[in-house]
Structures are given as C-alpha cells and as structure tokens.
Design a protein around this motif. Structure first.
Motif, PDB file in Angstrom:
ATOM      1  N   GLU A 186       0.766  -1.216   0.063  1.00 11.88           N
ATOM      2  CA  GLU A 186      -0.090  -0.043   0.055  1.00 11.88           C
ATOM      3  C   GLU A 186       1.122   1.238  -0.121  1.00 11.88           C
ATOM      4  N   LEU A 187       2.073   1.115   0.204  1.00 13.07           N
ATOM      5  CA  LEU A 187       2.791   2.235   0.311  1.00 13.07           C
ATOM      6  C   LEU A 187       4.186   2.397  -0.389  1.00 13.07           C
ATOM      7  N   LYS A 188       3.923   1.794  -1.806  1.00 14.09           N
ATOM      8  CA  LYS A 188       4.889   1.756  -2.804  1.00 14.09           C
ATOM      9  C   LYS A 188       4.872   3.304  -3.417  1.00 14.09           C
ATOM     10  N   ILE A 189       5.978   3.618  -4.099  1.00 15.11           N
ATOM     11  CA  ILE A 189       6.391   4.858  -4.734  1.00 15.11           C
ATOM     12  C   ILE A 189       4.991   5.166  -5.668  1.00 15.11           C
ATOM     13  N   PRO A 190       4.840   6.363  -5.741  1.00 13.25           N
ATOM     14  CA  PRO A 190       3.786   6.709  -6.743  1.00 13.25           C
ATOM     15  C   PRO A 190       3.946   6.294  -8.206  1.00 13.25           C
ATOM     16  N   ASP A 191       2.754   6.018  -9.127  1.00  8.61           N
ATOM     17  CA  ASP A 191       2.929   5.385 -10.461  1.00  8.61           C
ATOM     18  C   ASP A 191       3.820   6.463 -11.154  1.00  8.61           C
ATOM     19  N   TYR A 192       3.661   7.821 -11.057  1.00  7.10           N
ATOM     20  CA  TYR A 192       4.301   8.484 -11.863  1.00  7.10           C
ATOM     21  C   TYR A 192       5.854   8.847 -11.773  1.00  7.10           C
ATOM     22  N   LEU A 193       6.182   8.236 -10.563  1.00  5.12           N
ATOM     23  CA  LEU A 193       7.703   8.232 -10.253  1.00  5.12           C
ATOM     24  C   LEU A 193       8.316   6.769 -10.877  1.00  5.12           C
ATOM     25  N   ARG A 194       7.522   5.940 -10.777  1.00  2.00           N
ATOM     26  CA  ARG A 194       7.854   4.385 -11.118  1.00  2.00           C
ATOM     27  C   ARG A 194       7.885   4.659 -12.892  1.00  2.00           C
ATOM     28  N   GLN A 195       7.117   5.148 -13.479  1.00  2.00           N
ATOM     29  CA  GLN A 195       6.801   5.141 -14.833  1.00  2.00           C
ATOM     30  C   GLN A 195       7.591   6.138 -15.648  1.00  2.00           C
ATOM     31  N   GLU A 196       7.698   7.623 -15.050  1.00  2.00           N
ATOM     32  CA  GLU A 196       8.324   8.668 -15.870  1.00  2.00           C
ATOM     33  C   GLU A 196       9.658   8.733 -15.461  1.00  2.00           C
ATOM     34  N   VAL A 197       9.969   8.281 -14.229  1.00  2.00           N
ATOM     35  CA  VAL A 197      11.369   8.545 -13.839  1.00  2.00           C
ATOM     36  C   VAL A 197      12.407   7.096 -13.855  1.00  2.00           C
ATOM     37  N   LEU A 198      11.910   6.169 -13.180  1.00  2.00           N
ATOM     38  CA  LEU A 198      12.387   4.768 -13.288  1.00  2.00           C
ATOM     39  C   LEU A 198      12.443   4.279 -14.381  1.00  2.00           C
ATOM     40  N   GLU A 199      11.311   3.779 -15.015  1.00  6.06           N
ATOM     41  CA  GLU A 199      11.210   3.208 -16.166  1.00  6.06           C
ATOM     42  C   GLU A 199      11.684   4.005 -17.479  1.00  6.06           C
ATOM     43  N   GLU A 200      11.192   5.187 -17.616  1.00 11.45           N
ATOM     44  CA  GLU A 200      11.563   5.861 -18.662  1.00 11.45           C
ATOM     45  C   GLU A 200      13.048   6.304 -18.681  1.00 11.45           C
ATOM     46  N   GLY A 201      13.626   6.269 -17.660  1.00 17.20           N
ATOM     47  CA  GLY A 201      15.066   6.582 -17.518  1.00 17.20           C
ATOM     48  C   GLY A 201      15.915   5.214 -17.612  1.00 17.20           C
ATOM     49  N   ASN A 202      15.345   4.165 -17.436  1.00 20.47           N
ATOM     50  CA  ASN A 202      15.899   2.896 -17.516  1.00 20.47           C
ATOM     51  C   ASN A 202      16.945   2.636 -16.351  1.00 20.47           C
ATOM     52  N   ILE A 203      16.356   3.138 -15.243  1.00 21.77           N
ATOM     53  CA  ILE A 203      17.060   2.814 -13.971  1.00 21.77           C
ATOM     54  C   ILE A 203      16.794   1.331 -13.547  1.00 21.77           C
ATOM     55  N   ASP A 204      17.936   0.959 -12.812  1.00 26.46           N
ATOM     56  CA  ASP A 204      17.772  -0.442 -12.189  1.00 26.46           C
ATOM     57  C   ASP A 204      16.990  -0.195 -10.880  1.00 26.46           C
ATOM     58  N   TYR A 205      15.881  -0.965 -10.752  1.00 23.14           N
ATOM     59  CA  TYR A 205      15.238  -0.755  -9.335  1.00 23.14           C
ATOM     60  C   TYR A 205      14.449  -2.207  -9.043  1.00 23.14           C
ATOM     61  N   ILE A 206      14.102  -2.325  -7.713  1.00 16.54           N
ATOM     62  CA  ILE A 206      13.549  -3.653  -7.388  1.00 16.54           C
ATOM     63  C   ILE A 206      12.357  -3.208  -6.343  1.00 16.54           C
ATOM     64  N   GLU A 207      11.148  -3.524  -6.376  1.00 19.29           N
ATOM     65  CA  GLU A 207      10.201  -3.066  -5.286  1.00 19.29           C
ATOM     66  C   GLU A 207       9.958  -4.341  -4.543  1.00 19.29           C
ATOM     67  N   THR A 208      10.017  -4.277  -3.440  1.00 16.66           N
ATOM     68  CA  THR A 208       9.937  -5.295  -2.635  1.00 16.66           C
ATOM     69  C   THR A 208       9.335  -5.157  -1.076  1.00 16.66           C
ATOM     70  N   ASN A 209       9.134  -6.181  -0.193  1.00 17.28           N
ATOM     71  CA  ASN A 209       8.756  -5.883   1.046  1.00 17.28           C
ATOM     72  C   ASN A 209       9.578  -6.544   1.961  1.00 17.28           C
ATOM     73  N   GLU A 210      10.791  -7.097   1.480  1.00 17.75           N
ATOM     74  CA  GLU A 210      11.714  -7.980   2.324  1.00 17.75           C
ATOM     75  C   GLU A 210      12.988  -7.223   2.488  1.00 17.75           C
ATOM     76  N   LEU A 211      13.223  -6.483   3.698  1.00 20.85           N
ATOM     77  CA  LEU A 211      14.390  -5.687   4.159  1.00 20.85           C
ATOM     78  C   LEU A 211      15.535  -6.728   4.311  1.00 20.85           C
ATOM     79  N   GLU A 212      15.337  -7.925   4.961  1.00 17.50           N
ATOM     80  CA  GLU A 212      16.436  -8.549   5.357  1.00 17.50           C
ATOM     81  C   GLU A 212      17.170  -9.208   4.011  1.00 17.50           C
ATOM     82  N   LYS A 213      16.132  -9.716   3.203  1.00 18.20           N
ATOM     83  CA  LYS A 213      16.876 -10.163   1.966  1.00 18.20           C
ATOM     84  C   LYS A 213      17.717  -9.399   1.305  1.00 18.20           C
TER      85      LYS A 213
END
Ligand code: CP
Length: 303
Positions: A186-213
């Motif tokens: 429920e508290l993931k980054i906003p869609d605009y940031l994922r799409q316009e900044v990370l995806e369009e910028g071809n940035i390496d990112y992972i979304e997860t709920n596992e801190l220890e991993k």
C-alpha cells in the motif's frame, strides 16, 4: 531570480557547486559569517517542522542575516482565509528570500509565480522536499566521497514520503545508482515516479517488502517514517505503521560500511539501540543540513 521548487530546478553542475560550497562552509564557517549582513530570510511554515525551519533559520543567522516568519498556518492570516499568492506578495517586501512549507502539493510553486524574492520549497504535501535532498546528498558525498556507483535501499512509506520522491528524482541523475524500494504494497512509490522517472530513465530498481533479503546489497539504507498526517483513515495507519523496524537483529545482514540515513523525525522505525552504531548517521545528516542550506541561500542570493 531563481527559486528551488523541485529537485530538477538544479542541474547536476549546480548541485555539485552547492555541495562543494556547503563542504567549504563546514570546514571554515567563520569565513561566511557576515556575507548576509543586512539580509532577511522569511520562514513561512504552514505545517509543523523542527529541522527544516530551524536549520534554515540557523543557516541565515550563521551567515550574518536575520530571520522572520511563522511556524503554523494558525498563527498566520491563512487562518483568516488569505491566499498563498497574497501572502507572498506581502512577504516579498519584508524579506530577501523565503522558505515555505505547505500541506498542499504545489503551493510553493504558486508562491513562486507571485514572488519578487527567491522561494524555496521546504516541503509540499507528499510531493517534494528538495532541501532535504541537498541534506541527504551532502551527507552521502561527505561520508562516502561519491554520489555514483551505489545501491540505495529506501524503506518505509515510499508513497507519501516526499523526501523519498525528491531523492529518487535526484539520484537517478548520477551514474550507476540502483534502488531497492522496500515498503508494504500500500505504500509503494507513486505511479508517476515509477513510470516517468525509473522506467523511462531505464534505472535499475526492485520493489519488495523484504528488508532482510536485500540488506546485504545496500550501500545506503534510507529509512522513513510512515506519514501519519497523509493517511485518510487511522485504521490503515495503525495497520501499516510498524511494517519495518530496524534493529540490531536486522543490522546483522548489513555491510560493515553501509550507512543508515533518515530525514527524521523518527517514530519507532529505527530502534534506539541502533543510534550508537557508527553506521547510523541520521543525526549528523541533520547537522549537515545547516551547511547545505547556507550554501543554497548564498547561491539563490547570487553571492
Ligand atoms: N526532515 C524534515 O523535514 O524534518 P522536519 O519535519 O522536522 O522539518
């Protein structure tokens, strides 16, 4: 005349100059102690703050200037219905530069349209907090000597956390920066940031709920508070508020030289037992915020 409303208002060269100036002030504050003699900073805070407002005030006082302002909407004529546009028209004749925090996204941008003095966004709703980003950057640069080639874990409330949005928007401009975005669904980054900044910028990112991993991969862990004031109902806040609590057990997975940053205030997402860990640099980070805000004031006043 320049304003700082969004992190993208500063080029990477300008960012580097501000950080270098901040580091120079840190080493020799006396040299800068009268540069702003006769100048005034207005702090227009429609939302609570400890660090941002007081570090801006300390910054201007350290430069020899003076400060004026208000620390809540209730103590200003906003309580009587005055608009941001009218307020800034007036403040433009009382001060030379202003820092504004407002619960509404875009309010400092509106102020900039009507202002005759530089406007600095000191946090607008869940949107941006560019001077916290400057604070984060000077901390990383000073402690690690670089702003590229790193894996940054961001943990907590990535939806409403404006410091996260501004920091992602800025760090994507450096080379080989990878993000591990750790949050409840429920508290993931906003869609605009994922799409316009990370995806369009071809940035390496992972979304997860596992801190220890992912902890062993991180060079920086940027912890954040769950932003109670932005939730629509208390039930959701109570359910999500303790999603991630950093403690010594979790820190066993971290690199020996990983740094823990937090924009503060902290609630309970970092256990107090972590404070004495040399990798915990959030109090130092708040201290560095004064130097980088001094550098920003000097830059926007064209010194
Ligand atoms: N980091 C930050 O913005 O803190 P304050 O809310 O205390 O200003």
């Amino acid at each position: 005349m320049r304003h700082l409303i969004s992190p993208s208002d500063l080029s990477v060269d300008e960012l580097d100059r501000i950080l270098k100036l901040g580091q120079s002030i840190m080493k020799n504050p006396e040299k800068y102690s009268h540069i702003c003699d006769g100048k005034k900073l207005a702090t227009l805070f429609y939302e609570p703050s400890t660090r941002t407002r007081l570090s801006f005030e300390a910054a201007m006082l350290n430069l020899g200037g003076k400060v004026l302002g208000f620390s809540s909407a209730d103590s200003s004529s906003a309580a009587k219905g005055e608009s941001v546009a009218d307020t800034i028209r007036i403040i433009s004749s009382y001060a030379d530069i202003c820092a504004m925090r407002h619960p509404k996204e875009g309010a400092p941008a509106v102020a900039a349209m009507y202002s005759k003095i530089p406007v600095i966004n000191a946090g607008d709703g869940g949107h941006n907090h560019p001077t916290q980003t400057l604070t984060d950057l000077i901390t990383i640069k000073t402690l690690m000597g670089r702003l590229d080639n790193m894996t940054i874990g961001m943990c907590g409330d990535l939806k409403f956390g404006r410091t996260v949005h501004s920091l992602i928007n800025t760090m994507v401009r450096y080379n080989n920066v990878r993000f591990i975005l750790i949050s409840p669904r429920e508290l993931k980054i906003p869609d605009y940031l994922r799409q316009e900044v990370l995806e369009e910028g071809n940035i390496d990112y992972i979304e997860t709920n596992e801190l220890e991993k992912y902890m062993p991969e991180l060079d920086i862990l940027y912890m954040t508070r769950v932003q109670k004031e932005r939730f629509f109902n208390e039930e959701d806040y109570i359910r999500l508020k303790d999603s991630f609590i950093l403690d010594t057990t979790k820190m066993k997975y971290a690199k020996k030289d990983m740094y823990i940053l937090h924009p503060l205030p902290r609630v309970n997402e970092i256990a107090a037992e972590i404070d004495s860990d040399p990798r915990a640099v959030y109090f130092k980070q708040a201290e560095y915020g004064v130097y980088v805000r001094m550098a920003l004031i000097l830059t926007l006043l064209n010194y």
